[in-house]
Design an enzyme around this catalytic site. Structure first.
Site: not given
Length: 608
Positions: A2, A49, A357
């Protein structure tokens, strides 16, 4: 995932509602699923949000049961269910199933020690209505951002700097000291940002604010403590176990999660063990040798999931750069940020969150530059005065010959030669191209405090430690957050988990980087999960900037940017034009230097 913003004080009470709404609207891309506000005479909070847990009831700002605390929180607490069970056993009652409410109860139970219980990525602010005090914190590695500043004695804070632009008391001014260090590091390396008076809360720190005063304290330390008794087989087992455990935690969500797949071992490892991922996402360029789509598709097919890919055209790439610098908040000269923007945009068409990653190179010793202490070992056995002399003589050679740079680098300590994975302009070069050099910070003055903390370790460990505290948070995680959030996408990084680091920290240096490979232990663990055991040369998300800057069309775009009137306020335009021309004519490879200046020019145009 958010975005939030806020400010303390009653100076603008008549306008507070309008101000916080405008500030919050600047962060709409971080949270398209909902908006919330909490405004009193003492504090104004705004929230956007992007929902992953308790989609119906997890809105923010959120209050505790008696209304004495209010929180805004960006991130994910992956072990919140386990924490909740422990708190319920202590008699605490919950109204939602969100991780946000867990943070509130945890703060009530433990205060600042709550941070010891968390496993996840986070930046949050808790306001105490009884004491008029703010407590805020940023996660262990700095995955999630938290910016702050004091204006007229009141605290401003936000997930992105651009939210401050709508606060009436904020005066937008460039921090020229940040520009100087940026030219060397390629990212904003200081705590004070490019906006004078606005700071970044460092990773693994918490901040308290009361009566106009700020206190900042570190709560966790990423320290390498190798266990030399461990065998490589034991390490391999430990690494594979903890990576799988972390990926399992990072897949927790009430929505579908995908995985970014660049083709390197890091993202491939994550994708291979992520059993809930149904799609992977990859991008490449319309330029020979700059695409890993084929490898990504093969790995995805092996796993039995769909790979969604896109070829980025050169024109698309260049057209996106101004918007990308706006989303970045501060200049960043890492071309991979643009590729990351496009792969996040692609992923958002299918999912709300992805695994990625980032962090494996820093934790497990993967960067090629970490091999340098090994390659320099034969000469570094000589006394330093002799090495200095050999380096001095090598510098005197007026042309480049094989071995010249080897002797020059061997004549320096690791503290003198390594400032991180990017080292663009030396201080002497900075002074040549800047209109009015200030020399407030040398690169060594910035890195020295970090090197001092690991003075007892070997050079490879020193380099990793420095990268974890500067490069990782300032470049890698900055672009991961900003590029994913620009597309309303949550990016989760399983390698950057404190439990994963606890295992990585115990690996002896020889099993991190050796003459065979970087990330030696991690690669062995990863191979367990691939049918094709062959090593593949890592590309990541490579970008052909060197080639583009020699093409007339793109050379002219950069030339025009360098010749804008405002550039003369900061640079010796004749000098930077010479860098560009020599590169265009093939006399020098100045691509990274040119790109660093060009990104500043684009950023300046967006914000000033």
């Amino acid at each position: 995932m958010c975005g939030f913003c806020g400010f303390t004080g009653s100076k603008y009470n008549d306008e507070s509602n309008d101000i916080i709404k405008k500030m919050t609207e600047r962060l709409a891309h971080r949270g398209p699923d909902g908006v919330g506000f909490h405004v009193t005479e003492a504090v104004s909070l705004g929230f956007r949000r992007l929902s992953f847990f308790d989609l119906e009831h997890g809105g923010q700002p959120m209050n505790n049961a008696d209304g004495t605390l209010t929180i805004v929180f960006n991130g994910e607490i992956y072990n919140f269910r386990e924490i909740r069970a422990e708190l319920e056993a202590k008699g605490r009652v919950f109204k939602t199933t969100s991780d946000t409410e867990v943070l509130l109860h945890l703060f009530e139970e433990y205060g600042e020690k709550m941070l010891d219980h968390l496993r996840g990525m986070f930046a949050f602010v808790i306001y105490n209505h009884e004491t008029n005090e703010i407590f805020s914190a940023r996660d262990f590695f700095g995955i999630k951002p938290l910016y702050y500043g004091i204006v007229d004695g009141e605290l401003l804070f936000a997930s992105e700097i651009k939210a401050f632009l709508d606060y009436p008391g904020f005066v937008k001014e460039i921090n020229k000291t940040a520009l100087e260090s940026y030219l060397s590091f390629q990212y904003s390396v200081l705590d004070e940002t490019f906006f004078r008076g606005i700071y970044k809360l460092p990773a693994a720190h918490f901040m308290k604010f009361k009566d106009g005063k700020i206190e900042i304290e570190r709560y966790w330390h990423a320290e390498f403590t190798p266990d030399e008794s461990l065998t490589i087989d034991e390490i391999e087992e430990k690494v594979d176990t903890i990576v799988k455990n972390s990926v399992e935690y990072h897949q927790r969500a009430d929505v579908v999660i995908g995985s970014l797949l660049s083709g390197g071992v890091d993202s491939s490892y994550v994708a291979a063990v992520a059993d809930k991922v149904e799609k992977t996402f990859t991008v490449g360029f319309d330029y020979d040798g700059f695409s890993e789509i084929e490898h990504a598709k093969n790995l995805s097919a092996e796993k039995g999931v769909e790979n969604v890919s896109k070829i980025i055209t050169t024109d698309e790439f260049w057209a996106a750069m101004p918007a990308i610098q706006y989303h970045m908040d501060e200049p960043l000269a890492d071309p991979a940020a643009i590729a990351l923007y496009f792969v996040c945009k692609l992923a958002r068409e299918h999912v709300k969150g992805v695994l990625s990653g980032e962090g494996a190179d820093e934790l497990f010793g993967g960067y090629g530059i970490y091999r340098e202490p090994l390659s320099l070992a034969p000469i570094t056995r000589l006394p330093m005065p002799l090495r200095r002399a050999l380096g001095f003589l090598a510098k005197k050679i007026p042309f480049n010959i094989k071995g010249k740079n080897y002797f020059i680098r061997a004549s320096k300590t690791v503290e003198e030669r390594f400032i991180g994975n990017a080292n663009i302009f030396s201080q002497a070069e900075r002074n040549q191209i800047l209109a009015a050099p200030q020399n407030t910070h040398t690169t060594q003055s910035i890195t020295a405090p970090y090197y001092a903390k690991v003075a007892h370790t070997d050079d490879i460990t020193k380099m990793q430690y420095l990268d974890i505290h500067l490069w990782l948070v300032g470049d890698i995680l900055l672009k991961a957050d900003k590029m994913s959030m620009a597309n309303s996408l949550e990016s989760r990084v399983p390698f950057l988990d404190k439990e994963v680091f606890a295992v990585a920290a115990k690996i002896p240096t020889r099993y991190r980087m050796n003459k065979q490979n970087g990330k030696y232990a991690l690669r062995r663990a990863a191979k367990r999960n691939f049918r094709d055991k062959r090593e593949k040369k890592r590309l990541g998300f490579p970008v052909p900037t060197r080639h583009w800057l020699r093409e007339e069309k793109y050379y002219n775009i950069v030339r025009e940017a360098f010749q804008q009137d405002f550039m003369a306020l900061y640079f010796n335009v004749e000098k930077i034009m010479a860098l560009l021309t020599r590169h265009k004519n093939g006399k020098e490879d100045n691509a990274r230097k040119i790109w660093t200046i060009f990104m500043f020019a684009l950023w300046h145009k967006e914000f000033f």
